[in-house]
Enzyme design. Sequence first.
Site, PDB file in Angstrom:
ATOM      1  N   ALA A 165      17.523 -50.417  -5.772  1.00  0.00           N
ATOM      2  CA  ALA A 165      17.558 -50.936  -4.489  1.00  0.00           C
ATOM      3  C   ALA A 165      18.863 -50.843  -3.565  1.00  0.00           C
ATOM      4  O   ALA A 165      18.956 -50.797  -2.511  1.00  0.00           O
ATOM      5  CB  ALA A 165      17.611 -52.679  -4.597  1.00  0.00           C
ATOM      6  N   GLU A 211       0.878  -1.193  -0.067  1.00  0.00           N
ATOM      7  CA  GLU A 211       0.093  -0.021  -0.044  1.00  0.00           C
ATOM      8  C   GLU A 211       0.870   1.064   0.098  1.00  0.00           C
ATOM      9  O   GLU A 211       0.453   2.226  -0.612  1.00  0.00           O
ATOM     10  CB  GLU A 211      -1.061   0.009   1.261  1.00  0.00           C
ATOM     11  CG  GLU A 211      -1.910  -1.044   1.419  1.00  0.00           C
ATOM     12  CD  GLU A 211      -1.448  -2.321   2.061  1.00  0.00           C
ATOM     13  OE1 GLU A 211      -2.250  -3.202   2.509  1.00  0.00           O
ATOM     14  OE2 GLU A 211      -0.218  -2.510   2.220  1.00  0.00           O
ATOM     15  N   THR A 229      11.935 -44.602  -6.478  1.00  0.00           N
ATOM     16  CA  THR A 229      12.416 -43.364  -6.431  1.00  0.00           C
ATOM     17  C   THR A 229      13.918 -43.605  -6.376  1.00  0.00           C
ATOM     18  O   THR A 229      15.004 -42.769  -6.673  1.00  0.00           O
ATOM     19  CB  THR A 229      12.212 -43.065  -5.125  1.00  0.00           C
ATOM     20  OG1 THR A 229      12.589 -43.836  -3.837  1.00  0.00           O
ATOM     21  CG2 THR A 229      10.878 -42.499  -4.778  1.00  0.00           C
ATOM     22  N   GLY A 258      13.528 -39.301   1.934  1.00  0.00           N
ATOM     23  CA  GLY A 258      13.267 -40.750   1.553  1.00  0.00           C
ATOM     24  C   GLY A 258      11.871 -41.141   1.936  1.00  0.00           C
ATOM     25  O   GLY A 258      11.310 -40.486   2.546  1.00  0.00           O
ATOM     26  N   PRO A 259      11.658 -42.435   1.627  1.00  0.00           N
ATOM     27  CA  PRO A 259      10.330 -42.744   1.866  1.00  0.00           C
ATOM     28  C   PRO A 259       9.853 -43.112   3.404  1.00  0.00           C
ATOM     29  O   PRO A 259       8.663 -42.861   3.671  1.00  0.00           O
ATOM     30  CB  PRO A 259      10.498 -44.464   1.334  1.00  0.00           C
ATOM     31  CG  PRO A 259      11.848 -44.809   1.048  1.00  0.00           C
ATOM     32  CD  PRO A 259      12.622 -43.450   1.115  1.00  0.00           C
ATOM     33  N   TRP A 307      20.730 -39.605 -12.047  1.00  0.00           N
ATOM     34  CA  TRP A 307      19.674 -38.532 -11.868  1.00  0.00           C
ATOM     35  C   TRP A 307      18.422 -39.180 -12.304  1.00  0.00           C
ATOM     36  O   TRP A 307      18.447 -39.757 -13.412  1.00  0.00           O
ATOM     37  CB  TRP A 307      19.962 -36.994 -12.490  1.00  0.00           C
ATOM     38  CG  TRP A 307      21.000 -36.286 -11.721  1.00  0.00           C
ATOM     39  CD1 TRP A 307      22.450 -36.407 -12.283  1.00  0.00           C
ATOM     40  CD2 TRP A 307      20.813 -35.652 -10.654  1.00  0.00           C
ATOM     41  NE1 TRP A 307      23.069 -35.513 -11.478  1.00  0.00           N
ATOM     42  CE2 TRP A 307      22.155 -35.044 -10.173  1.00  0.00           C
ATOM     43  CE3 TRP A 307      19.974 -35.363  -9.731  1.00  0.00           C
ATOM     44  CZ2 TRP A 307      22.457 -34.302  -9.172  1.00  0.00           C
ATOM     45  CZ3 TRP A 307      20.163 -34.521  -8.524  1.00  0.00           C
ATOM     46  CH2 TRP A 307      21.390 -33.963  -8.198  1.00  0.00           C
ATOM     47  N   CYS A 361      -0.496   0.212   7.859  1.00  0.00           N
ATOM     48  CA  CYS A 361      -0.838   0.731   6.284  1.00  0.00           C
ATOM     49  C   CYS A 361      -2.168   1.550   6.343  1.00  0.00           C
ATOM     50  O   CYS A 361      -2.301   2.358   5.813  1.00  0.00           O
ATOM     51  CB  CYS A 361      -0.860  -0.459   5.530  1.00  0.00           C
ATOM     52  SG  CYS A 361       0.689  -0.998   4.983  1.00  0.00           S
TER      53      CYS A 361
END
Length: 383
Positions: free
Chosen positions: A184, A72, A181, A313-314, A190, A104
């Site tokens: 093992a 403002e 993801t 991670g999981p 990547w 304000c």
Amino acid sequence: MPDPLILNPSSLEGDGSEWRPDDYRHMARALVLARRGLCHTAPNPCVGCVLVKDGVVVGEGWHARAGEAHAEVNALDEAGERARGATAYVTLEPCCHQGRTPPCTDALLKAGIARLVAAMSDPNPQVAGKGFTILRDAGVVVECGLLEAEARALNPGFIRRMIQGRPFVRLKLAMSLDGRTALASGESQWLTSEAARQDVQRLRARASAVLTGVGTVLADDPSLNVRLPEATRQPLRVILDTELRTPPTAQTLRLPGPVLIFTAIADPAAHEPLRAAGAEMVILPRAERGLDLPAVMAELARRECNEVHVECGPTLAGTLLRAGLVDELVIYMAPLLLGDKARGLFRLPELTRMNERTELEILDTRVVGKDWRIRLKPVKGDE
């Protein structure tokens, strides 16, 4: 359930029933301006303001960063004397308390605005309708609720912190087409494309904190920082480490910026190598699965963290999800297959009935490079 600190717009003078196309256009512009502060204003919200007189825009402004002028004030500075008798379109109720900057509401009244249109009321208990009341009592026409959903989407962390006392938690995950993801062995770099990794950097940049678990630190040695040329600040880097296994040589400890380690180990001697490496230690009680996660979030909220970006991670992903602490999931899906021996997204208990499943709502899907980005939110029981 309505948010307890969000006022009903119809309780204010002017319920928006006479909003015109120009009202929508000017508020949409205020929202565009507000987004310019997305990665810079924390712990404050993003706010935009447009001043209009006789159908002409006479001033625009947005809140650039905490400690600097609010939207403002910036719009009023641009408008000067033209603000007298104008309508102010603001994406959030004007503040009425002395914080890092003056109220304000005082600036708007001094400038002589005639009408205020706000997208939403401020969930901050120090404001929460008081700004509207001050303006209304001084003769300003006050209306609220125009493009409210869009305004709320700009500041999910600020709203969550003010209403529930915890940050908004965004969980980022990457997976293959078959929901894996990592191999093992743990190898995962990547999984997704460079474009997806750059997109993640933008998510980190808007967060107050980037959080991970010690398992990810040991497996991947992540930096957890923002690597964008335009970045003007680094979020707090947070590690959850129940047994204090973080090595003092971890990459994230060698980078500029604060690092916070939550642990259940209270031994000062065990803390010392990490303190010497630059980390701040916070001791928390144990829970059934690691640390007391609500206590983690409460402490981050106390430190004025609005949004927490999680990459983990999981195990931690599953624990956060089961604890009801995930507000949004951002999943990058790569067009490849890793096989059924690879690691999954979440470590969750086996289900025996379908009604025990976790339901998610898809908010958005888009292509990022060669990958898909899926944005979801958990469906809570009260929704």
